[in-house]
Design a protein around this motif. Structure first.
Motif, PDB file in Angstrom:
ATOM      1  N   SER A  20       0.843  -1.196   0.000  1.00  0.00           N
ATOM      2  CA  SER A  20       0.000   0.000   0.000  1.00  0.00           C
ATOM      3  C   SER A  20       0.880   1.248   0.000  1.00  0.00           C
ATOM      4  CB  SER A  20      -0.896  -0.007   1.240  1.00  0.00           C
ATOM      5  OG  SER A  20      -1.518   1.247   1.404  1.00  0.00           O
ATOM      6  N   GLY A  21       0.545   2.193  -0.815  1.00  0.00           N
ATOM      7  CA  GLY A  21       1.308   3.433  -0.899  1.00  0.00           C
ATOM      8  C   GLY A  21       1.295   4.246   0.382  1.00  0.00           C
ATOM      9  N   ILE A  22       0.266   4.111   1.189  1.00  0.00           N
ATOM     10  CA  ILE A  22       0.177   4.912   2.406  1.00  0.00           C
ATOM     11  C   ILE A  22       1.320   4.590   3.357  1.00  0.00           C
ATOM     12  CG2 ILE A  22      -1.425   3.377   3.642  1.00  0.00           C
ATOM     13  CD1 ILE A  22      -1.533   7.214   3.727  1.00  0.00           C
ATOM     14  N   GLN A  23       1.648   3.332   3.476  1.00  0.00           N
ATOM     15  CA  GLN A  23       2.748   2.961   4.362  1.00  0.00           C
ATOM     16  C   GLN A  23       4.075   3.520   3.841  1.00  0.00           C
ATOM     17  OE1 GLN A  23       3.244  -1.263   5.142  1.00  0.00           O
ATOM     18  NE2 GLN A  23       3.783  -0.747   7.241  1.00  0.00           N
ATOM     19  N   MET A  24       4.292   3.463   2.549  1.00  0.00           N
ATOM     20  CA  MET A  24       5.533   3.994   1.972  1.00  0.00           C
ATOM     21  C   MET A  24       5.585   5.516   2.120  1.00  0.00           C
ATOM     22  SD  MET A  24       7.241   1.414   1.325  1.00  0.00           S
ATOM     23  CE  MET A  24       8.627   2.289   0.660  1.00  0.00           C
ATOM     24  N   TYR A  25       4.438   6.166   1.985  1.00  0.00           N
ATOM     25  CA  TYR A  25       4.416   7.613   2.189  1.00  0.00           C
ATOM     26  C   TYR A  25       4.904   7.947   3.603  1.00  0.00           C
ATOM     27  CZ  TYR A  25       2.998  12.239   3.368  1.00  0.00           C
ATOM     28  OH  TYR A  25       3.039  13.527   3.837  1.00  0.00           O
ATOM     29  N   PHE A  26       4.337   7.306   4.603  1.00  0.00           N
ATOM     30  CA  PHE A  26       4.713   7.611   5.981  1.00  0.00           C
ATOM     31  C   PHE A  26       6.180   7.272   6.257  1.00  0.00           C
ATOM     32  CE2 PHE A  26       0.043   7.381   7.127  1.00  0.00           C
ATOM     33  CZ  PHE A  26      -0.065   8.749   7.340  1.00  0.00           C
ATOM     34  N   MET A  27       6.700   6.210   5.670  1.00  0.00           N
ATOM     35  CA  MET A  27       8.118   5.864   5.880  1.00  0.00           C
ATOM     36  C   MET A  27       9.025   6.945   5.300  1.00  0.00           C
ATOM     37  SD  MET A  27       8.048   3.191   7.700  1.00  0.00           S
ATOM     38  CE  MET A  27       6.478   3.763   8.342  1.00  0.00           C
ATOM     39  N   ARG A  28       8.676   7.466   4.142  1.00  0.00           N
ATOM     40  CA  ARG A  28       9.481   8.533   3.532  1.00  0.00           C
ATOM     41  C   ARG A  28       9.374   9.821   4.346  1.00  0.00           C
ATOM     42  NH1 ARG A  28      10.905   4.479   1.860  1.00  0.00           N
ATOM     43  NH2 ARG A  28      11.501   3.953  -0.241  1.00  0.00           N
ATOM     44  N   GLU A  29       8.186  10.063   4.874  1.00  0.00           N
ATOM     45  CA  GLU A  29       7.971  11.234   5.721  1.00  0.00           C
ATOM     46  C   GLU A  29       8.845  11.142   6.983  1.00  0.00           C
ATOM     47  OE1 GLU A  29       4.185  11.807   7.985  1.00  0.00           O
ATOM     48  OE2 GLU A  29       3.782  13.189   6.329  1.00  0.00           O
ATOM     49  N   TYR A  30       8.910   9.946   7.591  1.00  0.00           N
ATOM     50  CA  TYR A  30       9.765   9.740   8.766  1.00  0.00           C
ATOM     51  C   TYR A  30      11.236   9.932   8.409  1.00  0.00           C
ATOM     52  CZ  TYR A  30       5.763   7.547  11.137  1.00  0.00           C
ATOM     53  OH  TYR A  30       4.546   7.279  11.694  1.00  0.00           O
ATOM     54  N   ASP A  31      11.643   9.415   7.255  1.00  0.00           N
ATOM     55  CA  ASP A  31      13.033   9.592   6.819  1.00  0.00           C
ATOM     56  C   ASP A  31      13.384  11.071   6.704  1.00  0.00           C
ATOM     57  OD1 ASP A  31      13.351   6.829   6.640  1.00  0.00           O
ATOM     58  OD2 ASP A  31      13.146   6.787   4.448  1.00  0.00           O
ATOM     59  N   LEU A  32      12.484  11.836   6.115  1.00  0.00           N
ATOM     60  CA  LEU A  32      12.716  13.270   5.956  1.00  0.00           C
ATOM     61  C   LEU A  32      12.792  13.948   7.322  1.00  0.00           C
ATOM     62  CD1 LEU A  32      12.992  15.881   4.345  1.00  0.00           C
ATOM     63  CD2 LEU A  32      10.480  15.879   4.083  1.00  0.00           C
ATOM     64  N   ALA A  33      11.883  13.634   8.211  1.00  0.00           N
ATOM     65  CA  ALA A  33      11.894  14.230   9.549  1.00  0.00           C
ATOM     66  C   ALA A  33      13.183  13.882  10.292  1.00  0.00           C
ATOM     67  CB  ALA A  33      10.674  13.776  10.340  1.00  0.00           C
ATOM     68  N   GLU A  34      13.671  12.659  10.122  1.00  0.00           N
ATOM     69  CA  GLU A  34      14.922  12.253  10.771  1.00  0.00           C
ATOM     70  C   GLU A  34      16.101  13.075  10.248  1.00  0.00           C
ATOM     71  OE1 GLU A  34      17.749   8.321  11.406  1.00  0.00           O
ATOM     72  OE2 GLU A  34      15.980   8.164  10.131  1.00  0.00           O
ATOM     73  N   LEU A  35      16.155  13.296   8.957  1.00  0.00           N
ATOM     74  CA  LEU A  35      17.235  14.110   8.379  1.00  0.00           C
ATOM     75  C   LEU A  35      17.153  15.553   8.873  1.00  0.00           C
ATOM     76  CD1 LEU A  35      17.196  12.628   4.781  1.00  0.00           C
ATOM     77  CD2 LEU A  35      19.030  12.375   6.480  1.00  0.00           C
ATOM     78  N   LEU A  36      15.948  16.091   8.951  1.00  0.00           N
ATOM     79  CA  LEU A  36      15.778  17.447   9.483  1.00  0.00           C
ATOM     80  C   LEU A  36      16.222  17.519  10.943  1.00  0.00           C
ATOM     81  CD1 LEU A  36      12.327  18.268   7.875  1.00  0.00           C
ATOM     82  CD2 LEU A  36      14.521  19.322   7.281  1.00  0.00           C
ATOM     83  N   ALA A  37      15.934  16.480  11.710  1.00  0.00           N
ATOM     84  CA  ALA A  37      16.366  16.443  13.108  1.00  0.00           C
ATOM     85  C   ALA A  37      17.892  16.430  13.207  1.00  0.00           C
ATOM     86  CB  ALA A  37      15.766  15.224  13.811  1.00  0.00           C
ATOM     87  N   ARG A  38      18.562  15.749  12.297  1.00  0.00           N
ATOM     88  CA  ARG A  38      20.036  15.773  12.273  1.00  0.00           C
ATOM     89  C   ARG A  38      20.544  17.172  11.968  1.00  0.00           C
ATOM     90  NH1 ARG A  38      21.671  10.499   8.748  1.00  0.00           N
ATOM     91  NH2 ARG A  38      20.722   8.953  10.112  1.00  0.00           N
ATOM     92  N   LEU A  39      19.848  17.859  11.089  1.00  0.00           N
ATOM     93  CA  LEU A  39      20.268  19.213  10.718  1.00  0.00           C
ATOM     94  C   LEU A  39      20.123  20.206  11.875  1.00  0.00           C
ATOM     95  CD1 LEU A  39      18.936  19.382   7.071  1.00  0.00           C
ATOM     96  CD2 LEU A  39      21.337  19.546   7.785  1.00  0.00           C
ATOM     97  N   ILE A  40      19.248  19.923  12.812  1.00  0.00           N
ATOM     98  CA  ILE A  40      19.099  20.793  13.987  1.00  0.00           C
ATOM     99  C   ILE A  40      20.442  20.927  14.689  1.00  0.00           C
ATOM    100  CG2 ILE A  40      18.051  20.954  16.286  1.00  0.00           C
ATOM    101  CD1 ILE A  40      15.497  19.668  14.968  1.00  0.00           C
ATOM    102  N   ASP A  41      21.194  19.826  14.776  1.00  0.00           N
ATOM    103  CA  ASP A  41      22.516  19.864  15.402  1.00  0.00           C
ATOM    104  C   ASP A  41      23.609  20.314  14.441  1.00  0.00           C
ATOM    105  OD1 ASP A  41      21.565  18.948  17.876  1.00  0.00           O
ATOM    106  OD2 ASP A  41      21.734  16.857  17.247  1.00  0.00           O
TER     107      ASP A  41
END
Length: 154
Positions: A20-41
């Motif tokens: 299902s595309g919905i699960q892949m959407y959320f996984m990509r969204e989490y990946d992006l949020a994780e990268l943004l969290a790294r950029l905070i530091d």
């Protein structure tokens, strides 16, 4: 096991297949949020902007699931972005870890946009995957590309 298992989707309240595309959407969204969290530091002068982006993504996920209005993303309209990929290989070859993470986050927005657009065409999901919130990721992509270029230069 004769049949593939399914999962319960909290967006459409149905049993969905794992492709299902919905699960892949959320996984990509989490990946992006994780990268943004790294950029905070890694990019402290812009930490607040990255935090707001993560909060927007989190609120958008909540909107997709519950319908509760997402955070305002118009703060991104005030942040300078840049379109294009002219310096992609310069960024890939540069020695700045922060620039690499920012550029990876920029590219991850493309994956989020891809899955977002797919979900916008599927009955049961389309009403919450709207063009307005899509625009937030376009802004984010351009901001992250500009930040990666700036970090490469420093």
């Amino acid at each position: 096991m004769e049949e593939f298992p399914r999962f319960h989707c909290c967006v459409d309240q149905k049993e969905e297949d794992y492709d299902s595309g919905i699960q892949m959407y959320f996984m990509r969204e989490y990946d992006l949020a994780e990268l943004l969290a790294r950029l905070i530091d890694l990019d402290a002068p812009h930490a607040e902007e990255y935090k707001k982006m993560v909060e927007f993504i989190k609120s958008l996920e909540n909107y997709i699931i519950t319908g509760e209005k997402p955070e305002d993303f118009t703060f991104m309209e005030k942040i300078k972005g840049e379109k294009g990929w002219a310096n992609a290989y310069k960024l890939i070859l540069c020695n700045s870890r922060a620039a690499h993470v920012a550029f990876r986050a920029c590219r991850k927005t493309i994956e989020v946009l891809y899955y977002y657009r797919i979900m916008s065409r599927i009955d049961g999901f389309s009403e919450r995957f709207n063009p307005e919130n899509f625009r937030a990721f376009l802004l984010m992509r351009d901001i992250l590309y500009k930040r990666s270029l700036d970090l490469m230069e420093n």
